[in-house]
Design a protein around this motif. Structure first.
Motif, short mmCIF file in Angstrom:
data_model
loop_
_atom_site.label_atom_id
_atom_site.label_comp_id
_atom_site.label_asym_id
_atom_site.label_seq_id
_atom_site.Cartn_x
_atom_site.Cartn_y
_atom_site.Cartn_z
N GLY A 50 0.58 128.52 49.61
CA GLY A 50 -0.02 127.35 50.22
C GLY A 50 0.77 126.06 50.18
O GLY A 50 0.57 125.20 51.01
N SER A 51 1.66 125.86 49.23
CA SER A 51 2.44 124.63 49.12
C SER A 51 3.91 124.95 48.96
O SER A 51 4.26 126.02 48.46
N MET A 95 13.79 115.89 50.19
CA MET A 95 14.77 114.86 49.85
C MET A 95 14.21 113.93 48.78
O MET A 95 13.01 113.63 48.78
N SER A 96 15.12 113.46 47.91
CA SER A 96 14.75 112.44 46.93
C SER A 96 15.95 111.52 46.71
O SER A 96 17.08 111.87 47.05
N GLY A 97 15.71 110.35 46.16
CA GLY A 97 16.77 109.38 45.93
C GLY A 97 16.63 108.23 46.91
O GLY A 97 15.53 107.70 47.09
N ALA A 98 17.73 107.85 47.57
CA ALA A 98 17.70 106.76 48.54
C ALA A 98 16.75 107.08 49.69
O ALA A 98 16.22 106.18 50.35
N ASN A 99 16.53 108.36 49.94
CA ASN A 99 15.61 108.81 50.99
C ASN A 99 14.67 109.83 50.36
O ASN A 99 15.08 110.65 49.56
N THR A 100 13.41 109.77 50.75
CA THR A 100 12.43 110.74 50.24
C THR A 100 11.70 111.37 51.41
O THR A 100 11.34 110.70 52.38
N GLN A 101 11.54 112.68 51.30
CA GLN A 101 10.78 113.41 52.32
C GLN A 101 10.36 114.74 51.71
O GLN A 101 11.17 115.42 51.07
N ALA A 102 9.12 115.10 51.92
CA ALA A 102 8.63 116.38 51.42
C ALA A 102 9.05 117.50 52.37
O ALA A 102 9.26 117.28 53.56
N SER A 107 9.51 121.93 59.74
CA SER A 107 10.97 121.89 59.59
C SER A 107 11.43 122.97 58.63
O SER A 107 12.23 122.73 57.74
N SER A 108 10.95 124.19 58.82
CA SER A 108 11.29 125.26 57.88
C SER A 108 11.94 126.44 58.59
O SER A 108 11.79 126.61 59.79
N ALA A 109 12.66 127.23 57.82
CA ALA A 109 13.14 128.54 58.27
C ALA A 109 12.12 129.54 57.75
O ALA A 109 11.65 129.42 56.61
N SER A 110 11.76 130.54 58.55
CA SER A 110 10.63 131.40 58.19
C SER A 110 10.88 132.86 58.53
O SER A 110 11.53 133.18 59.53
N SER A 142 22.82 107.53 47.82
CA SER A 142 22.80 108.85 47.21
C SER A 142 21.43 109.52 47.42
O SER A 142 20.40 108.99 47.00
N THR A 143 21.45 110.68 48.05
CA THR A 143 20.22 111.42 48.34
C THR A 143 20.39 112.87 47.89
O THR A 143 21.42 113.48 48.18
N THR A 144 19.39 113.38 47.20
CA THR A 144 19.40 114.78 46.78
C THR A 144 18.59 115.60 47.77
O THR A 144 17.46 115.22 48.12
N PHE A 145 19.17 116.70 48.22
CA PHE A 145 18.54 117.63 49.14
C PHE A 145 18.33 118.94 48.37
O PHE A 145 19.25 119.43 47.74
N LYS A 146 17.12 119.49 48.43
CA LYS A 146 16.88 120.77 47.76
C LYS A 146 15.97 121.64 48.60
O LYS A 146 15.12 121.14 49.34
N LEU A 147 16.19 122.94 48.50
CA LEU A 147 15.33 123.89 49.19
C LEU A 147 14.08 124.14 48.34
O LEU A 147 14.16 124.24 47.12
N GLN A 148 12.95 124.25 49.01
CA GLN A 148 11.71 124.65 48.37
C GLN A 148 11.12 125.79 49.18
O GLN A 148 11.35 125.90 50.39
#
Length: 172
Positions: A50-51, A95-102, A107-110, A142-148
């Motif tokens: 679900g998340s 994204m986190s840091g200078a830019n944040t986005q959940a 915007s996913s690969a599925s 500086s922005t951190t990008f991570k896959l969830q």
């Protein structure tokens, strides 16, 4: 001898070729200030449905967003969710840091499972999915990008994330 491929297994050969192509492309991007991260060979899961959630060894990179505010993000994985025929497994970028986005579904690969919902059926062979997205209007810094990861239904025993990768490239 290690790392020997069976020439009769075309899926293994195609996965190896795709990994090689990613490495070549990532070296080009890194030379221009980008970053690449991968979790090749691992079989990972997300804890619940679900998340979007973190997962073990998830690819994560930190990049300096340029003054243009433009970044190209490419990512992908091989996996399945065999809980039901329509169950999905998605990976998206947070994204986190200078830019944040959940991370988001839009915007996913599925990939989707296909065992008709019967737990005794064999699981769907893993399927590969990729996504490329250009982000514009970001704040320089500086922005951190991570896959969830996110599963639509099921448990840790009904899905698997394999060979996930993330490539982040600053654009002029």
């Amino acid at each position: 001898m290690t790392d020997v491929l069976d020439p009769a297994d075309p899926r293994a050969l195609l996965r190896r070729l795709a990994a090689l192509e990613r490495r070549v492309r990532s070296n080009e991007v890194i030379a221009r200030g980008g970053q690449y991260a991968a979790d090749e060979g691992g079989q990972r899961t997300v804890a619940s449905a679900g998340s979007f959630l973190d997962f073990t060894s998830q690819p994560t990179v930190t990049v300096a967003v340029p003054d243009s505010g433009r970044i190209r993000v490419s990512w992908g994985f091989t996996g399945f969710n065999s809980n039901t025929g329509g169950s999905t497994l998605r990976l998206a970028v947070a994204m986190s840091g200078a830019n944040t986005q959940a991370a988001s579904v839009t915007s996913s690969a599925s990939v989707a499972g296909d065992n008709n919902g019967a737990g005794t059926d064999p699981t769907q062979p893993p399927i590969s999915a990729t996504r490329i997205k250009i982000y514009e209007g970001l704040t320089a810094g500086s922005t951190t990008f991570k896959l969830q990861g996110r599963i639509s239904s099921g448990t840790t025993s009904t899905h698997s994330i394999q060979d996930s990768w993330l490539l982040v490239e600053p654009l002029p």
